[in-house]
Design a protein around this motif. Structure first.
Motif, PDB file in Angstrom:
ATOM      1  N   GLY A   1     -27.365   6.216  15.591  1.00 56.01           N
ATOM      2  CA  GLY A   1     -27.344   7.237  16.619  1.00 56.01           C
ATOM      3  C   GLY A   1     -26.012   7.515  17.272  1.00 56.01           C
ATOM      4  O   GLY A   1     -25.927   8.333  18.195  1.00 56.01           O
ATOM      5  N   LYS A   2     -24.943   6.878  16.792  1.00 54.16           N
ATOM      6  CA  LYS A   2     -23.620   7.108  17.371  1.00 54.16           C
ATOM      7  C   LYS A   2     -22.577   7.065  16.251  1.00 54.16           C
ATOM      8  O   LYS A   2     -22.912   6.992  15.077  1.00 54.16           O
ATOM      9  N   LEU A   3     -21.304   7.087  16.622  1.00 50.40           N
ATOM     10  CA  LEU A   3     -20.255   6.898  15.625  1.00 50.40           C
ATOM     11  C   LEU A   3     -20.242   5.438  15.204  1.00 50.40           C
ATOM     12  O   LEU A   3     -20.626   4.556  15.990  1.00 50.40           O
ATOM     13  N   PRO A   4     -19.816   5.146  13.974  1.00 45.12           N
ATOM     14  CA  PRO A   4     -19.737   3.743  13.541  1.00 45.12           C
ATOM     15  C   PRO A   4     -18.847   2.938  14.493  1.00 45.12           C
ATOM     16  O   PRO A   4     -17.685   3.294  14.707  1.00 45.12           O
ATOM     17  N   ASN A   5     -19.393   1.875  15.077  1.00 49.75           N
ATOM     18  CA  ASN A   5     -18.661   1.191  16.151  1.00 49.75           C
ATOM     19  C   ASN A   5     -17.360   0.551  15.679  1.00 49.75           C
ATOM     20  O   ASN A   5     -16.416   0.416  16.462  1.00 49.75           O
ATOM     21  N   LYS A   6     -17.283   0.149  14.417  1.00 54.46           N
ATOM     22  CA  LYS A   6     -16.054  -0.465  13.922  1.00 54.46           C
ATOM     23  C   LYS A   6     -15.002   0.576  13.544  1.00 54.46           C
ATOM     24  O   LYS A   6     -13.821   0.240  13.379  1.00 54.46           O
ATOM     25  N   ILE A   7     -15.420   1.837  13.408  1.00 51.45           N
ATOM     26  CA  ILE A   7     -14.487   2.916  13.076  1.00 51.45           C
ATOM     27  C   ILE A   7     -14.086   3.680  14.329  1.00 51.45           C
ATOM     28  O   ILE A   7     -13.036   4.321  14.380  1.00 51.45           O
ATOM     29  N   LEU A   8     -14.912   3.610  15.366  1.00 54.66           N
ATOM     30  CA  LEU A   8     -14.658   4.342  16.608  1.00 54.66           C
ATOM     31  C   LEU A   8     -13.242   4.151  17.153  1.00 54.66           C
ATOM     32  O   LEU A   8     -12.600   5.138  17.556  1.00 54.66           O
ATOM     33  N   PRO A   9     -12.708   2.913  17.208  1.00 49.21           N
ATOM     34  CA  PRO A   9     -11.343   2.759  17.742  1.00 49.21           C
ATOM     35  C   PRO A   9     -10.308   3.580  16.993  1.00 49.21           C
ATOM     36  O   PRO A   9      -9.338   4.070  17.596  1.00 49.21           O
ATOM     37  N   ASP A  10     -10.500   3.762  15.687  1.00 50.75           N
ATOM     38  CA  ASP A  10      -9.545   4.569  14.926  1.00 50.75           C
ATOM     39  C   ASP A  10      -9.668   6.046  15.278  1.00 50.75           C
ATOM     40  O   ASP A  10      -8.662   6.766  15.342  1.00 50.75           O
ATOM     41  N   PHE A  11     -10.891   6.526  15.498  1.00 43.49           N
ATOM     42  CA  PHE A  11     -11.049   7.903  15.966  1.00 43.49           C
ATOM     43  C   PHE A  11     -10.366   8.090  17.316  1.00 43.49           C
ATOM     44  O   PHE A  11      -9.799   9.143  17.607  1.00 43.49           O
ATOM     45  N   GLN A  12     -10.415   7.072  18.136  1.00 39.86           N
ATOM     46  CA  GLN A  12      -9.830   7.159  19.478  1.00 39.86           C
ATOM     47  C   GLN A  12      -8.318   7.034  19.470  1.00 39.86           C
ATOM     48  O   GLN A  12      -7.632   7.665  20.289  1.00 39.86           O
ATOM     49  N   GLU A  13      -7.786   6.233  18.562  1.00 41.54           N
ATOM     50  CA  GLU A  13      -6.368   5.880  18.612  1.00 41.54           C
ATOM     51  C   GLU A  13      -5.501   6.554  17.565  1.00 41.54           C
ATOM     52  O   GLU A  13      -4.285   6.657  17.743  1.00 41.54           O
ATOM     53  N   LYS A  14      -6.086   7.013  16.467  1.00 38.35           N
ATOM     54  CA  LYS A  14      -5.279   7.494  15.344  1.00 38.35           C
ATOM     55  C   LYS A  14      -5.305   9.006  15.147  1.00 38.35           C
ATOM     56  O   LYS A  14      -4.676   9.511  14.215  1.00 38.35           O
TER      57      LYS A  14
END
Length: 271
Positions: A68-81
């Protein structure tokens, strides 16, 4: 605002999200008369560097929905990259016929925080990564035509200078969906990892190259010392069908999905 390029950027472990994002970006580029460039954001090396855009870009950014959300282990890359620098964005999520819940709202919020202006958004049905029993063959021809029509409406919006942020349903701060088993009770399979049928495995390394977490040992592909996010990339992309999951809780969850979510869901688009 003068646009100069359309971009397709996606996290797509099994290829379904890539197909949708690429279709949308190609249709946008054709209608706007602009070049299109594609960037995968899936494998570790592809997420290593910052992708920076400009106010002359329109970027279709896609991700699969996990619980139901973005993949939690990939989320930081969406936020930072990802760096928008005023670029227009079209957030897109894929879901396997259950629900996209809050994933689209989360992706929209992340992109806005990254400096993008989200002008349209969409949630599209794709074959579930866990099973062919849900949304098999989707996105199909009619889905892709719907995406192209959507791209036409986005073109009309931006060409008219209507650069207003799109609103989508959901709460970016909501918790993840809790998976349930056949008995309706919550199940936990965070530690589940793919198994390997050694009689079929040729140790070719396709699973190693496909894994978005770099979790599989390249010297012995039967070993998974890293973090597994259950994306099914290794299962789907093994040419010999040697990878599989046998965790009882995971299999119970898959069986529940197959039982309870057979009714075809519709794509949802927002302008």
């Amino acid at each position: 605002m003068e646009l100069r390029k359309v971009w397709a950027v996606y996290y797509s472990a099994t290829g379904t999200t890539a197909k949708v994002v690429r279709t949308a970006a190609e249709a946008l580029a054709e209608r706007l008369g602009l070049p299109m460039e594609e960037r995968s954001f899936t494998r570790p090396g592809e997420r290593a560097e910052v992708l920076a855009f400009t106010a002359a870009d329109i970027v279709v950014v896609g991700s699969a929905t996990y619980a139901g959300k973005l993949p939690n282990k990939i989320l930081p890359d969406f936020q930072e990259k990802l760096r928008g620098n005023g670029a227009l964005a079209v957030p897109v999520v894929l879901f396997g016929n259950r629900s996209y819940d809050n994933s689209l709202a989360e992706l929209r919020a992340v992109l806005e925080s990254d400096g993008f202006c989200p002008v349209a958004a969409g949630a599209f049905v794709g074959r579930h990564a866990f099973t062919d029993e849900l949304a098999f063959g989707r996105p199909g021809w009619s889905d892709l035509e719907e995406i192209k029509t959507f791209a036409g409406k986005i073109t009309e919006k931006v060409s008219a200078g209507e650069i207003t942020p799109v609103q989508v349903p959901g709460d970016p701060a909501s918790p993840y969906y809790v998976p349930k088993g056949l008995d309706g009770e919550p199940v936990k399979f965070l530690k589940a990892k793919p198994r390997t049928n050694l009689s079929k495995c040729s140790n070719c390394g396709a699973c190693v190259r496909a894994c978005p977490m770099g979790a599989i040992d390249p010297k012995n592909v039967a070993e998974v010392p890293g973090t597994c996010i259950k994306c099914q990339s290794c299962v789907r992309k093994c040419t010999r069908g040697a990878k599989f999951f046998d965790d009882p809780a995971f299999l119970s969850h898959v069986a529940m999905l197959e039982r309870d979510f057979q009714v075809p869901q519709e794509n949802q688009m927002f302008l």
